[in-house]
Design a protein around this motif. Structure first.
Motif, short mmCIF file in Angstrom:
data_model
loop_
_atom_site.label_atom_id
_atom_site.label_comp_id
_atom_site.label_asym_id
_atom_site.label_seq_id
_atom_site.Cartn_x
_atom_site.Cartn_y
_atom_site.Cartn_z
N LYS A 1 2.15 1.76 -3.44
CA LYS A 1 1.08 2.22 -4.33
C LYS A 1 0.83 3.72 -4.18
CE LYS A 1 -3.74 1.51 -5.60
NZ LYS A 1 -3.49 1.97 -6.93
N TYR A 2 0.92 4.21 -2.96
CA TYR A 2 0.63 5.62 -2.71
C TYR A 2 1.90 6.49 -2.65
CZ TYR A 2 -4.18 4.33 -2.08
OH TYR A 2 -5.45 3.87 -2.30
N ILE B 1 -3.28 9.25 3.49
CA ILE B 1 -3.82 8.65 2.27
C ILE B 1 -5.20 9.20 2.01
CG2 ILE B 1 -4.54 6.50 1.22
CD1 ILE B 1 -2.32 5.10 2.73
N LEU C 1 0.83 -1.21 0.00
CA LEU C 1 0.00 0.00 0.00
C LEU C 1 0.87 1.25 0.00
CD1 LEU C 1 -2.86 -0.86 2.53
CD2 LEU C 1 -3.04 -0.62 0.04
#
Length: 159
Positions: A36-37, A159, A33
């Motif tokens: 991905k960010y 996020i 994650l």
């Protein structure tokens, strides 16, 4: 780091070896994650917080409390406005804490292992013995401890 230290100190493999493998998988899911960010994965400082219980029984009891606290932490994260993929990962991790790790520690703490899937546990132990890399390599990225999750909680808010 704590599971490795306990396993080494008390010369036992289970349930700690299986939990190390599981926690490594959980950390990898969170690291994915972060990738991905475009966020930096927090440094692992878990070895700084290792507390050695006086007995295996105490380790199991601490494990029960830690899994309850982890599940609450996931619940707190899930109360935030998060992307669907982050929610999915956190739900999966919370389910693993409650359905697998907590029940494992409860069973070991009570001495009643009859409800555990010991065949699966034995297969994991055999796998780890056959491919005997140092256990620290298996869990080298992160540690199963509140400090690990605290580092991630700050980033989930971004996020």
């Amino acid at each position: 780091a704590e599971y490795v230290a306990i396993s080494d100190e008390f010369k036992v493999q289970e349930p700690f070896t299986s939990l190390i493998v599981a926690e490594t998988s959980h950390a990898d899911a969170l690291a994915n994650l972060f990738d991905k960010y475009g966020l930096d994965v927090p440094e692992d400082t878990g070895e700084d917080y290792v507390v050695m219980p006086e007995s295996l029984q105490e380790a199991y009891e601490i494990g029960v409390q830690a899994e309850i606290a982890n599940a609450q932490l996931y619940e707190d994260y899930l109360n935030q406005d998060l992307p669907a993929n982050v929610e999915q990962v956190l739900n999966n991790l919370m389910d693993a804490s409650l359905d697998n790790h907590l029940t494992t520690f409860e069973a070991y703490a009570s001495g009643d292992l009859s409800e555990l899937d010991l065949q699966k546990t034995n297969e994991l132990t055999q796998f780890n013995q056959n491919f005997r890399m140092p256990v620290t390599i298996l869990c080298g990225k992160f540690t199963h401890c509140p400090h690990f999750y605290h580092r991630f909680s700050k980033i989930f808010r971004q996020i």
